[in-house]
Design an enzyme around this catalytic site. Sequence first.
Site, PDB file in Angstrom:
ATOM      1  N   GLY A  99       5.013  -1.054  -4.847  1.00 31.03           N
ATOM      2  CA  GLY A  99       3.766  -1.671  -5.248  1.00 31.03           C
ATOM      3  C   GLY A  99       3.352  -1.172  -6.766  1.00 31.03           C
TER       4      GLY A  99
ATOM      5  CG  PHE B 241      -7.449   0.819 -10.122  1.00 27.13           C
ATOM      6  CD1 PHE B 241      -7.888   0.822 -11.446  1.00 27.13           C
ATOM      7  CD2 PHE B 241      -7.644  -0.586  -9.538  1.00 27.13           C
ATOM      8  CE1 PHE B 241      -9.028  -0.149 -11.681  1.00 27.13           C
ATOM      9  CE2 PHE B 241      -8.500  -1.527  -9.820  1.00 27.13           C
ATOM     10  CZ  PHE B 241      -9.358  -0.983 -11.134  1.00 27.13           C
TER      11      PHE B 241
ATOM     12  CB  SER C  69       2.880   2.757  -9.244  1.00 32.39           C
ATOM     13  OG  SER C  69       2.844   4.451  -9.477  1.00 32.39           O
ATOM     14  CB  VAL C  70       1.853   1.766  -3.628  1.00 28.21           C
ATOM     15  CG1 VAL C  70       2.246   2.355  -2.372  1.00 28.21           C
ATOM     16  CG2 VAL C  70       0.556   1.633  -4.130  1.00 28.21           C
TER      17      VAL C  70
ATOM     18  CG  ASP D 240      -9.612  -6.844  -5.019  1.00 22.38           C
ATOM     19  OD1 ASP D 240      -9.635  -8.248  -5.101  1.00 22.38           O
ATOM     20  OD2 ASP D 240      -8.881  -6.285  -5.711  1.00 22.38           O
TER      21      ASP D 240
HETATM   22  N1  LIG Z   1      -0.160   1.776   2.487  1.00 16.10           N
HETATM   23  C1  LIG Z   1       1.087   1.276   1.817  1.00 16.10           C
HETATM   24  N2  LIG Z   1       2.083   0.821   2.414  1.00 16.10           N
HETATM   25  C2  LIG Z   1       2.833   0.077   1.863  1.00 16.10           C
HETATM   26  N3  LIG Z   1       2.902  -0.573   0.607  1.00 16.10           N
HETATM   27  C3  LIG Z   1       1.421  -0.375   0.021  1.00 16.10           C
HETATM   28  C4  LIG Z   1       0.601   0.316   0.881  1.00 16.10           C
HETATM   29  N4  LIG Z   1      -0.555   0.510  -0.150  1.00 16.10           N
HETATM   30  C5  LIG Z   1      -0.463  -0.191  -0.982  1.00 16.10           C
HETATM   31  N5  LIG Z   1       1.058  -0.893  -0.908  1.00 16.10           N
HETATM   32  C6  LIG Z   1       1.596  -1.736  -1.753  1.00 16.10           C
HETATM   33  O1  LIG Z   1       0.962  -1.575  -3.247  1.00 16.10           O
HETATM   34  C7  LIG Z   1       0.562  -2.562  -3.741  1.00 16.10           C
HETATM   35  C8  LIG Z   1      -0.527  -2.229  -4.904  1.00 16.10           C
HETATM   36  O2  LIG Z   1      -1.255  -1.304  -3.992  1.00 16.10           O
HETATM   37  P1  LIG Z   1      -3.133  -1.213  -4.199  1.00 16.10           P
HETATM   38  O3  LIG Z   1      -3.537  -2.580  -4.155  1.00 16.10           O
HETATM   39  O4  LIG Z   1      -3.793  -0.180  -3.489  1.00 16.10           O
HETATM   40  O5  LIG Z   1      -2.957  -0.914  -5.860  1.00 16.10           O
HETATM   41  P2  LIG Z   1      -4.056  -1.148  -6.680  1.00 16.10           P
HETATM   42  O6  LIG Z   1      -3.706  -0.506  -8.161  1.00 16.10           O
HETATM   43  O7  LIG Z   1      -5.729  -0.819  -6.257  1.00 16.10           O
HETATM   44  O8  LIG Z   1      -3.943  -2.925  -6.783  1.00 16.10           O
HETATM   45  P3  LIG Z   1      -4.908  -3.840  -7.487  1.00 16.10           P
HETATM   46  O9  LIG Z   1      -4.447  -4.395  -8.726  1.00 16.10           O
HETATM   47  O10 LIG Z   1      -4.849  -5.000  -6.292  1.00 16.10           O
HETATM   48  O11 LIG Z   1      -6.392  -3.398  -7.512  1.00 16.10           O
HETATM   49  C9  LIG Z   1      -0.153  -3.520  -2.374  1.00 16.10           C
HETATM   50  O12 LIG Z   1      -0.226  -4.676  -2.956  1.00 16.10           O
HETATM   51  C10 LIG Z   1       1.115  -3.215  -1.469  1.00 16.10           C
HETATM   52  O13 LIG Z   1       2.040  -4.180  -1.667  1.00 16.10           O
END
Ligand SMILES: Nc1ncnc2c1ncn2[C@@H]1O[C@H](COP(=O)(O)OP(=O)(O)OP(=O)(O)O)[C@@H](O)[C@H]1O
Length: 383
Positions: free
Chosen positions: A11, A15, A17-18, A125
């Site tokens: 992902g 904010f 990358s996962v 959100d």
């Molecule tokens: N615990 C997890 N297990 C597997 N995939 C995850 C996990 N947490 C997040 N992801 C993947 O990563 C993506 C991005 O994570 P997250 O929403 O926490 O990031 P962000 O930078 O806060 O995103 P946003 O742009 O929504 O604010 C999620 O949509 C999901 O597909």
Amino acid sequence: MNRFKMIKEVGDGTFGSVWRAINKQNGEVVAVKKMKRKYYSFEECMSLREVKSLRRMNHPNIVKLKEVIRENDILYFIMEYMECNLYQLMKDRVKPFSEAEVRNWCFQIFQALAYMHQRGYFHRDLKPENLLVSKDVIKLADFGLAREVSSVPPYTEYVSTRWYRAPEVLLQSSVYDSAVDMWAMGAIMAELLTLHPLFPGTSEADEILKICNVIGSPDEQSWPQGLSLAETIKYQFPQIRGNQLAEVMASVSSEAVDLISSLCSWDPCKRPKAAEVLKHTFFKGCTFVPPPVRPKASGLPKTPPCGHPVLRHSRSLPETGRATVHKVSNITDRLDNLSVTSRTRTTPKPPAPLLKAGLGKSDLLGKSDEIPPAKRLTRKLVS
Ligand SMILES: Nc1ncnc2c1ncn2[C@@H]1O[C@H](COP(=O)(O)OP(=O)(O)OP(=O)(O)O)[C@@H](O)[C@H]1O
């Protein structure tokens, strides 16, 4: 971080990358969220909403934050790993999900929302990308915008993804509450049942227009405060009678339509609370067992679908009986004293600017929809 072997990026959000990763010490598969900006102090990390709110949550339908690690000014969240998000599941589908599937997912999410709202937090959100699925278990994730209900308004920063954004937020109300999560859930439920977003606005003004097209414009009776909010920002609602939600969702049961239309009420006070939603006829037959009084049943192999007692701790903890209870309380302890590792450099760094989710400016006033650049590229701007 050399305790973890990074396997694959799963992902990429605004904010962070996962990554799917493996804890080399115990072989556990985890999700590692690597934050994009740098963090120069331990205090800065601990004051993040994502850390403050997630470490207080211990619910089977809220993704668990296991560790927070700061290394070389980079912040990592170690979370339990989930297979995919709801958007990924929806985008390749041709046939809508069955009501039974939607009921099972939504029942779990409303339990998580009831839990967090009762503890004084709201998410702000909710969107399919933030609802993570593994088998038939679904969990709330991404608490980057979560707020404490008791925190003092005005809330001026940019909040939530447009298609799921509540009208009071679109109209720039500085005071709003957990009802914004209920609006988002109405839109998500409808999308799950039809595979089409309910309010796919291309701008904030178009978002309101799309809402009016479906539920009709608000009036003195349905939302007097909304008319005042609109007047304050010199916005004029289009005068539209709206389709009936039942027409937009032709093949959906009347119970589901009834629930979605109450969740998507203009007036936030008229939206049901998460705990009330669990008693709605759409969820007839689903059994809600509040987390603190859940029976210590023998280890269930996985989260049961609604209709069965909910005891999902055992999913990640395959012990039975007393051993399960012991482990669960260990996890609670671990959450209370959430492991935070910080390895600082010796060279001092200038303080980083405070994390801002965005600004509250709106195109309703002719200003641009100030969405962080990465968000502009998401499906949210596709009409
Ligand atoms: N615990 C997890 N297990 C597997 N995939 C995850 C996990 N947490 C997040 N992801 C993947 O990563 C993506 C991005 O994570 P997250 O929403 O926490 O990031 P962000 O930078 O806060 O995103 P946003 O742009 O929504 O604010 C999620 O949509 C999901 O597909």
